[in-house]
Design an enzyme around this catalytic site. Structure first.
Site, PDB file in Angstrom:
ATOM      1  N   GLY A  41       0.839  -1.199   0.000  1.00 17.30           N
ATOM      2  CA  GLY A  41       0.000   0.000   0.000  1.00 17.30           C
ATOM      3  C   GLY A  41       0.868   1.241   0.000  1.00 17.30           C
ATOM      4  O   GLY A  41       1.994   1.217   0.503  1.00 17.30           O
ATOM      5  N   HIS A  68      -2.933   7.703   6.654  1.00 24.18           N
ATOM      6  CA  HIS A  68      -1.916   8.547   6.006  1.00 24.18           C
ATOM      7  C   HIS A  68      -2.534   9.821   5.425  1.00 24.18           C
ATOM      8  O   HIS A  68      -1.932  10.887   5.466  1.00 24.18           O
ATOM      9  CB  HIS A  68      -1.251   7.796   4.844  1.00 24.18           C
ATOM     10  CG  HIS A  68      -0.070   6.962   5.246  1.00 24.18           C
ATOM     11  ND1 HIS A  68       1.049   7.490   5.854  1.00 24.18           N
ATOM     12  CD2 HIS A  68       0.183   5.640   5.085  1.00 24.18           C
ATOM     13  CE1 HIS A  68       1.928   6.515   6.058  1.00 24.18           C
ATOM     14  NE2 HIS A  68       1.431   5.380   5.605  1.00 24.18           N
ATOM     15  N   HIS A  78      -4.839   1.665   7.327  1.00 24.40           N
ATOM     16  CA  HIS A  78      -3.487   2.232   7.426  1.00 24.40           C
ATOM     17  C   HIS A  78      -3.304   3.360   6.402  1.00 24.40           C
ATOM     18  O   HIS A  78      -2.813   4.440   6.733  1.00 24.40           O
ATOM     19  CB  HIS A  78      -2.479   1.096   7.199  1.00 24.40           C
ATOM     20  CG  HIS A  78      -1.041   1.506   7.197  1.00 24.40           C
ATOM     21  ND1 HIS A  78      -0.129   1.018   8.127  1.00 24.40           N
ATOM     22  CD2 HIS A  78      -0.338   2.344   6.386  1.00 24.40           C
ATOM     23  CE1 HIS A  78       1.060   1.556   7.872  1.00 24.40           C
ATOM     24  NE2 HIS A  78       0.967   2.359   6.819  1.00 24.40           N
ATOM     25  N   GLU A  79      -3.720   3.113   5.160  1.00 23.86           N
ATOM     26  CA  GLU A  79      -3.538   4.124   4.099  1.00 23.86           C
ATOM     27  C   GLU A  79      -4.459   5.323   4.313  1.00 23.86           C
ATOM     28  O   GLU A  79      -4.067   6.465   4.065  1.00 23.86           O
ATOM     29  CB  GLU A  79      -3.767   3.514   2.712  1.00 23.86           C
ATOM     30  CG  GLU A  79      -2.852   2.351   2.338  1.00 23.86           C
ATOM     31  CD  GLU A  79      -1.381   2.607   2.611  1.00 23.86           C
ATOM     32  OE1 GLU A  79      -0.926   3.751   2.483  1.00 23.86           O
ATOM     33  OE2 GLU A  79      -0.671   1.645   2.978  1.00 23.86           O
ATOM     34  N   GLN A 115       2.642  10.101   1.114  1.00 26.60           N
ATOM     35  CA  GLN A 115       3.982   9.508   1.285  1.00 26.60           C
ATOM     36  C   GLN A 115       4.944   9.909   0.169  1.00 26.60           C
ATOM     37  O   GLN A 115       6.150   9.697   0.285  1.00 26.60           O
ATOM     38  CB  GLN A 115       3.893   7.980   1.352  1.00 26.60           C
ATOM     39  CG  GLN A 115       3.214   7.481   2.617  1.00 26.60           C
ATOM     40  CD  GLN A 115       3.139   5.973   2.633  1.00 26.60           C
ATOM     41  OE1 GLN A 115       2.210   5.390   2.110  1.00 26.60           O
ATOM     42  NE2 GLN A 115       4.144   5.317   3.216  1.00 26.60           N
ATOM     43  N   CYS A 160       5.470   0.099   7.258  1.00 26.87           N
ATOM     44  CA  CYS A 160       5.129   1.270   6.454  1.00 26.87           C
ATOM     45  C   CYS A 160       6.347   1.670   5.635  1.00 26.87           C
ATOM     46  O   CYS A 160       7.470   1.689   6.164  1.00 26.87           O
ATOM     47  CB  CYS A 160       4.731   2.411   7.389  1.00 26.87           C
ATOM     48  SG  CYS A 160       4.296   3.918   6.524  1.00 26.87           S
ATOM     49  N   LEU A 161       6.154   1.980   4.368  1.00 29.66           N
ATOM     50  CA  LEU A 161       7.286   2.362   3.519  1.00 29.66           C
ATOM     51  C   LEU A 161       7.929   3.666   3.988  1.00 29.66           C
ATOM     52  O   LEU A 161       9.071   3.938   3.643  1.00 29.66           O
ATOM     53  CB  LEU A 161       6.835   2.478   2.054  1.00 29.66           C
ATOM     54  CG  LEU A 161       6.375   1.159   1.403  1.00 29.66           C
ATOM     55  CD1 LEU A 161       5.841   1.412   0.000  1.00 29.66           C
ATOM     56  CD2 LEU A 161       7.521   0.147   1.370  1.00 29.66           C
TER      57      LEU A 161
HETATM   58 NI    NI Z   1       2.287   3.458   5.610  1.00 29.82          NI
END
Ligand code: NI
Length: 172
Positions: A46, A140, A136-137, A51, A94-95
């Site tokens: 995701g 963000h 989660h997304e 991000q 998380c990236l």
């Molecule tokens: Ni994330």
């Protein structure tokens, strides 16, 4: 398509609230393509527009199990119309917080309404990893990170680890 740079914490852009997308345009389609390419390259399941420093309510995901057909989704203006009372605890990463995995408890199932790249409104119920990924997304897009669910001590430790990581990476 092009790869975009993924921001790493602490970065003030990761704490901003993204704005709704008024309509699907070529630039939104291009953003979706770039985000999918960036997510698969990372690799991740995701990625939210915030991000990569784009303050639009867009995220991409593909939670298909490994070895199965890819199932890429580009989600615009997501809204949760229902969440289950039952919760589930699972490990998240998380990236924007590389190499950190912590357990987070969230509703087990959600129903999401969103605008597709086809310009249509969609609504569907999701469970398992998809439900985790969606929540989660969507966090963000409101400047929220999964480490916000952890205690302050753990959060500070992770943040200082990421500061060090960023310093090391900038020296390369
Ligand atoms: Ni994330």
């Amino acid at each position: 398509m092009s790869l975009r740079e993924i921001l790493i914490i602490p970065d003030p852009l990761l704490r901003r609230t993204a704005q709704p997308v008024p309509e699907i345009t070529d630039s939104i389609r291009k953003l979706g393509e770039d985000m999918l390419e960036t997510m698969y390259d990372a690799p991740g399941i995701g990625l939210a527009a915030t991000q990569i420093g784009v303050m639009k309510r867009v995220f991409v995901m593909d939670c298909a199990p490994e070895g199965e057909e890819p199932a890429p989704m580009v989600i615009v203006n997501p809204e949760l119309t229902w969440v289950s009372e039952e919760t589930e605890t699972s490990e998240e990463g998380c990236l924007s917080i590389p190499e950190v995995y912590e357990e987070v408890t969230r509703p087990e199932r959600v129903r999401m309404r969103w605008l597709g790249l086809d310009g249509e409104t969609h609504e569907q119920e999701f469970g398992a990893r998809w439900a985790v990924c969606i929540q989660h997304e969507m966090d963000h897009l409101d400047g929220k990170l999964f480490i916000d669910y952890l205690g302050p001590v753990k959060r500070r430790m992770i943040t200082s680890k990421m500061k060090k990581l960023k310093k090391e990476r900038s020296r390369v």
